[in-house]
Design a protein around this motif. Sequence first.
Motif, PDB file in Angstrom:
ATOM      1  N   PHE A 281       0.892  -1.143   0.000  1.00  0.00           N
ATOM      2  CA  PHE A 281       0.000   0.000   0.000  1.00  0.00           C
ATOM      3  C   PHE A 281       0.932   1.195   0.000  1.00  0.00           C
ATOM      4  O   PHE A 281       1.757   1.351   0.902  1.00  0.00           O
ATOM      5  CB  PHE A 281      -0.904   0.028   1.234  1.00  0.00           C
ATOM      6  CG  PHE A 281      -2.050  -0.938   1.142  1.00  0.00           C
ATOM      7  CD1 PHE A 281      -2.775  -1.069  -0.034  1.00  0.00           C
ATOM      8  CD2 PHE A 281      -2.407  -1.711   2.228  1.00  0.00           C
ATOM      9  CE1 PHE A 281      -3.831  -1.962  -0.124  1.00  0.00           C
ATOM     10  CE2 PHE A 281      -3.463  -2.604   2.145  1.00  0.00           C
ATOM     11  CZ  PHE A 281      -4.177  -2.733   0.974  1.00  0.00           C
TER      12      PHE A 281
ATOM     13  N   GLY B 291       1.839   4.195  13.835  1.00  0.00           N
ATOM     14  CA  GLY B 291       1.435   3.364  12.700  1.00  0.00           C
ATOM     15  C   GLY B 291       0.251   2.483  13.027  1.00  0.00           C
ATOM     16  O   GLY B 291      -0.192   2.415  14.177  1.00  0.00           O
ATOM     17  N   GLY B 292      -0.227   1.804  12.010  1.00  0.00           N
ATOM     18  CA  GLY B 292      -1.371   0.916  12.186  1.00  0.00           C
ATOM     19  C   GLY B 292      -1.054  -0.222  13.141  1.00  0.00           C
ATOM     20  O   GLY B 292      -1.913  -0.671  13.908  1.00  0.00           O
ATOM     21  N   SER B 293       0.190  -0.687  13.106  1.00  0.00           N
ATOM     22  CA  SER B 293       0.571  -1.790  13.985  1.00  0.00           C
ATOM     23  C   SER B 293       0.473  -1.364  15.442  1.00  0.00           C
ATOM     24  O   SER B 293      -0.058  -2.101  16.284  1.00  0.00           O
ATOM     25  CB  SER B 293       1.997  -2.257  13.674  1.00  0.00           C
ATOM     26  OG  SER B 293       2.125  -2.593  12.321  1.00  0.00           O
TER      27      SER B 293
ATOM     28  N   HIS C 108      -4.300  -8.547   9.085  1.00  0.00           N
ATOM     29  CA  HIS C 108      -2.911  -8.083   8.954  1.00  0.00           C
ATOM     30  C   HIS C 108      -1.984  -8.743   9.986  1.00  0.00           C
ATOM     31  O   HIS C 108      -2.399  -9.036  11.105  1.00  0.00           O
ATOM     32  CB  HIS C 108      -2.876  -6.559   9.129  1.00  0.00           C
ATOM     33  CG  HIS C 108      -1.567  -5.943   8.741  1.00  0.00           C
ATOM     34  ND1 HIS C 108      -0.600  -5.630   9.663  1.00  0.00           N
ATOM     35  CD2 HIS C 108      -1.074  -5.592   7.533  1.00  0.00           C
ATOM     36  CE1 HIS C 108       0.441  -5.101   9.033  1.00  0.00           C
ATOM     37  NE2 HIS C 108       0.178  -5.056   7.743  1.00  0.00           N
TER      38      HIS C 108
ATOM     39  N   SER D 242       0.121  -7.507  11.823  1.00  0.00           N
ATOM     40  CA  SER D 242       0.294  -6.728  13.060  1.00  0.00           C
ATOM     41  C   SER D 242      -0.642  -7.218  14.166  1.00  0.00           C
ATOM     42  O   SER D 242      -0.370  -7.010  15.356  1.00  0.00           O
ATOM     43  CB  SER D 242       0.059  -5.234  12.803  1.00  0.00           C
ATOM     44  OG  SER D 242      -1.218  -5.018  12.255  1.00  0.00           O
TER      45      SER D 242
ATOM     46  N   THR E  75     -11.523  -6.087   9.216  1.00  0.00           N
ATOM     47  CA  THR E  75     -10.665  -5.254   8.369  1.00  0.00           C
ATOM     48  C   THR E  75     -11.473  -4.577   7.260  1.00  0.00           C
ATOM     49  O   THR E  75     -12.279  -5.211   6.598  1.00  0.00           O
ATOM     50  CB  THR E  75      -9.539  -6.111   7.746  1.00  0.00           C
ATOM     51  OG1 THR E  75      -8.903  -6.855   8.796  1.00  0.00           O
ATOM     52  CG2 THR E  75      -8.507  -5.245   7.059  1.00  0.00           C
TER      53      THR E  75
ATOM     54  N   GLY F  83     -10.537  -3.225   4.046  1.00  0.00           N
ATOM     55  CA  GLY F  83      -9.418  -3.164   3.106  1.00  0.00           C
ATOM     56  C   GLY F  83      -8.278  -4.060   3.541  1.00  0.00           C
ATOM     57  O   GLY F  83      -7.254  -3.570   4.027  1.00  0.00           O
TER      58      GLY F  83
ATOM     59  N   ASP G 208      -9.835  -2.394  11.534  1.00  0.00           N
ATOM     60  CA  ASP G 208      -8.561  -2.013  10.930  1.00  0.00           C
ATOM     61  C   ASP G 208      -8.812  -1.467   9.523  1.00  0.00           C
ATOM     62  O   ASP G 208      -8.986  -2.227   8.574  1.00  0.00           O
ATOM     63  CB  ASP G 208      -7.641  -3.247  10.882  1.00  0.00           C
ATOM     64  CG  ASP G 208      -6.300  -2.952  10.222  1.00  0.00           C
ATOM     65  OD1 ASP G 208      -6.086  -1.797   9.784  1.00  0.00           O
ATOM     66  OD2 ASP G 208      -5.470  -3.876  10.148  1.00  0.00           O
TER      67      ASP G 208
ATOM     68  N   ALA H  81      -6.535   0.693   8.115  1.00  0.00           N
ATOM     69  CA  ALA H  81      -5.253   1.403   7.965  1.00  0.00           C
ATOM     70  C   ALA H  81      -5.118   2.009   6.569  1.00  0.00           C
ATOM     71  O   ALA H  81      -4.830   3.200   6.424  1.00  0.00           O
ATOM     72  CB  ALA H  81      -4.088   0.457   8.257  1.00  0.00           C
ATOM     73  N   HIS H  82      -5.372   1.193   5.554  1.00  0.00           N
ATOM     74  CA  HIS H  82      -5.333   1.721   4.178  1.00  0.00           C
ATOM     75  C   HIS H  82      -6.752   2.097   3.716  1.00  0.00           C
ATOM     76  O   HIS H  82      -7.031   3.244   3.403  1.00  0.00           O
ATOM     77  CB  HIS H  82      -4.733   0.668   3.238  1.00  0.00           C
ATOM     78  CG  HIS H  82      -4.956   0.941   1.791  1.00  0.00           C
ATOM     79  ND1 HIS H  82      -4.183   1.816   1.067  1.00  0.00           N
ATOM     80  CD2 HIS H  82      -5.889   0.462   0.915  1.00  0.00           C
ATOM     81  CE1 HIS H  82      -4.621   1.871  -0.187  1.00  0.00           C
ATOM     82  NE2 HIS H  82      -5.654   1.057  -0.299  1.00  0.00           N
TER      83      HIS H  82
ATOM     84  N   ASN I 208      -4.814   5.133   8.610  1.00  0.00           N
ATOM     85  CA  ASN I 208      -3.478   5.740   8.508  1.00  0.00           C
ATOM     86  C   ASN I 208      -3.475   6.870   7.474  1.00  0.00           C
ATOM     87  O   ASN I 208      -3.340   6.581   6.280  1.00  0.00           O
ATOM     88  CB  ASN I 208      -2.463   4.697   8.026  1.00  0.00           C
ATOM     89  CG  ASN I 208      -1.981   3.767   9.109  1.00  0.00           C
ATOM     90  OD1 ASN I 208      -2.341   3.904  10.269  1.00  0.00           O
ATOM     91  ND2 ASN I 208      -1.131   2.833   8.727  1.00  0.00           N
TER      92      ASN I 208
ATOM     93  N   HIS J 178      -1.068   8.402   6.760  1.00  0.00           N
ATOM     94  CA  HIS J 178       0.221   8.293   6.051  1.00  0.00           C
ATOM     95  C   HIS J 178       0.148   7.277   4.918  1.00  0.00           C
ATOM     96  O   HIS J 178       1.111   7.112   4.178  1.00  0.00           O
ATOM     97  CB  HIS J 178       1.386   8.008   7.019  1.00  0.00           C
ATOM     98  CG  HIS J 178       1.535   6.598   7.518  1.00  0.00           C
ATOM     99  ND1 HIS J 178       1.882   6.313   8.810  1.00  0.00           N
ATOM    100  CD2 HIS J 178       1.409   5.393   6.919  1.00  0.00           C
ATOM    101  CE1 HIS J 178       1.976   5.000   8.965  1.00  0.00           C
ATOM    102  NE2 HIS J 178       1.680   4.420   7.838  1.00  0.00           N
ATOM    103  N   LYS J 179      -0.982   6.601   4.775  1.00  0.00           N
ATOM    104  CA  LYS J 179      -1.069   5.655   3.670  1.00  0.00           C
ATOM    105  C   LYS J 179      -1.780   6.243   2.460  1.00  0.00           C
ATOM    106  O   LYS J 179      -1.273   6.191   1.361  1.00  0.00           O
ATOM    107  CB  LYS J 179      -1.780   4.390   4.122  1.00  0.00           C
ATOM    108  CG  LYS J 179      -0.812   3.361   4.658  1.00  0.00           C
ATOM    109  CD  LYS J 179      -1.446   2.007   4.813  1.00  0.00           C
ATOM    110  CE  LYS J 179      -0.386   0.985   5.191  1.00  0.00           C
ATOM    111  NZ  LYS J 179      -0.978  -0.131   5.943  1.00  0.00           N
TER     112      LYS J 179
HETATM  113  C1  LIG Z   1      -0.482  -1.165   6.534  1.00  0.00           C
HETATM  114  C2  LIG Z   1      -1.462  -1.894   7.320  1.00  0.00           C
HETATM  115  C3  LIG Z   1      -1.266  -2.096   8.681  1.00  0.00           C
HETATM  116  C4  LIG Z   1      -0.003  -1.681   9.386  1.00  0.00           C
HETATM  117  O1  LIG Z   1       0.179  -0.302   9.405  1.00  0.00           O
HETATM  118  P1  LIG Z   1       1.622   0.307   9.723  1.00  0.00           P
HETATM  119  O2  LIG Z   1       1.354   1.765   9.819  1.00  0.00           O
HETATM  120  O3  LIG Z   1       2.509  -0.067   8.588  1.00  0.00           O
HETATM  121  O4  LIG Z   1       2.079  -0.283  11.008  1.00  0.00           O
HETATM  122  C5  LIG Z   1      -2.257  -2.747   9.392  1.00  0.00           C
HETATM  123  N1  LIG Z   1      -3.371  -3.174   8.785  1.00  0.00           N
HETATM  124  C6  LIG Z   1      -3.598  -2.993   7.471  1.00  0.00           C
HETATM  125  C7  LIG Z   1      -4.875  -3.480   6.854  1.00  0.00           C
HETATM  126  C8  LIG Z   1      -2.640  -2.344   6.684  1.00  0.00           C
HETATM  127  O5  LIG Z   1      -2.874  -2.159   5.398  1.00  0.00           O
END
Ligand SMILES: *Cc1c(COP(=O)(O)O)cnc(C)c1O
Length: 484
Positions: free
Chosen positions: A90, A149-151, A193, A195, A246, A248, A275, A277-278, A304, A306-307
Motif C-alpha cells: 500500500f 502506525g497501524g501496527s 494483517h 500486526s 478489516t 481493506g 482495521d 489502515a489503508h 493511517n 500516512h497511507k
Molecule cells: C499497513 C497496514 C497495517 C499496518 O500499518 P503500519 O502503519 O505499517 O504499522 C495494518 N493493517 C492494514 C490493513 C494495513 O494495510
Amino acid sequence: MDESRKISNDMPYEEFKKNGYELIDWIADYLKNIESEPVLTSVNPGEIKDKLNKQPPQKGEDLSKVYKDVDSIIMPGMTHWNHPNFNAYFNSSGSSPGILAELLSAAFNINGMLWKSCPSATELEEVTLNWLKQMLGLPENFFGIIYDGGSSSTLQAMAAARENIDGAEIRIKGATGRSDLNKLRIYTSEHGHSSIDKAAIILGVGIEGIRKIEVNENFEMIPKKLEEAIEEDAKNGWLPFFVTATVGTTSTTAIDPIRQIAEICNNYKIWLHVDGAHGGTAAILPEQKKIIDGIELADSFVVNPHKWMFCPIDLSAFYTKHPETLKRAFSHVAEYLKTEQDNSAINYMDYGIQLGRRFRSLKLWFVIRYFGVEKLQQIIREHLRLGKLFESYIDESEYFEKLAPTPLSTVCFRAVRQNYDEDQLNEFNEKLMNEINSTGKLYISHTKIDDKFTIRYVVSSLRTEVGHVLKAWELIQKKYLELI
Ligand SMILES: *Cc1c(COP(=O)(O)O)cnc(C)c1O
C-alpha cells in the motif's frame, strides 16, 4: 571552517538560511523530476554501506558536502515511494504541504506528552482528529489519538480490550500464571494483517491464542463462522475478548461486514477493533461510507493518513469509544509528570505506550487545509476510478486473469498460460513481476491467494494519473509477450 562556529553551537542564522533554501530547491526539483528516477533501485545489499565512511568525522563538515553525498550515495539506493509508478504494497505518498509541516515540526521539536508540555500540540491533535472524524463519518463519541502506525494502533486497541475484560484486572494482576483466568483468545479473518498476530505475541495472548476465521469467495470474514468459533472456544475454556475486522485487507482490500460482526461482538461482550489502515480513507467519499457501515457499534478504529491521505510517514489515527479503558491500560503517572491541568486537559501520554510524542498533527492540519476536503475526495475518487480502469484491462485481456474482486483500487491478477500447472504458473508470474520491477519503470508487489502467486497493482499515490496506468499496462503486456 566557518569562524562563526566558534560563537554558536548550532548552525549560524545565515548558514541555516542558505542551506535551507538550497534544500527546499533540491526537494522541489526532486518532486518535479521524480519520474526520471527509477522507481525501484537496482543496487545490491551492502552497496550503499560500502560507499559511506565507516568512522564518524572528528571535525564538523559543511552541509554542502553532505548534500553531495545525498546525490551520489543515497539517491542511487532509493526506492521512490513518491513516484507515480509506485503501485506496490500500500503506497504512502507524501504531499508538499505534508513535507513542509514535517520541517516545521522538526523546528519546534516539542514533546507532546502532556497538555502543558505543549498546549498547541495537544489541542491541534484534538481538532485535526475531530476534522478527520467528521470527514469519515465516525460517531461523535469516538476519542482520537495519533500513533506512529497501524501496527501500534492495533496493539494499543488489543491492550485496552484486555484491560476491559470483566473482573480480570490485568493491569494489577498481570495475565500469566493465573488459575482464575481462562486462556485469552482473539479473532481475525484469514486475511487479517500480520500486526494483529504481533500484538497477540506481545500481549501474552500467544500464537495459539489467535484464531483465524474463514472468508467467503470475496475474501470477507464470514460472520457465522466467527460466531461458531466464539461459541466453541467459550465451551472449551477459552476467554474470547478481541476481534479485528478489516476494511481493506492487505492482500485484496476485502471489506469485512462490520455491522454483522459488531452485533456478534456486542452479544458476547467482545471488543471489536476495525482495521482501516489503508482502506478506511475511502470512507471520506459519501458513496463509500458503506465500507464502514456499523462503525458506531465498534469499540475502536484505525486509519493511517500516512497511507492514502498524503501525510508523510508516520501518522496513524486511532479512535476509540472507551478512552477511559485505554487510559486504564496505559496511564502510569510518575510524580515528576504531574501537572495542575491534569483534570482539565488531555495528557496524551496517558493513552498509549509513548511518553515522548512528536508534533504529528501539524502535517494532518497542513494537508487537510491545503487540499480541502473536496479536493481530497476528488483525488481518492479518481484513484478508485483508475483502479477500476486497470481492472477492466485485466478482465478484457486473454493473457491475464483477476484473482479477487476490486472493492477499492487494488487489482489482484496473474498471467495465464495454456497447459501450465499451478507451480509453473506461480514461477512464471514471479518471474514476470521481477522482470517488470527490474525495468525501474514500475513497482508492483505480490501476495499469495489460495497458494496462487498473485500480482497486486495498487492505485493510491498522490501523483498517479491515468497516463501512468496506461503505461503500466503497456509495460506489463510487453514483458509478458517477451517472456512467452
Ligand atoms: C499497513 C497496514 C497495517 C499496518 O500499518 P503500519 O502503519 O505499517 O504499522 C495494518 N493493517 C492494514 C490493513 C494495513 O494495510
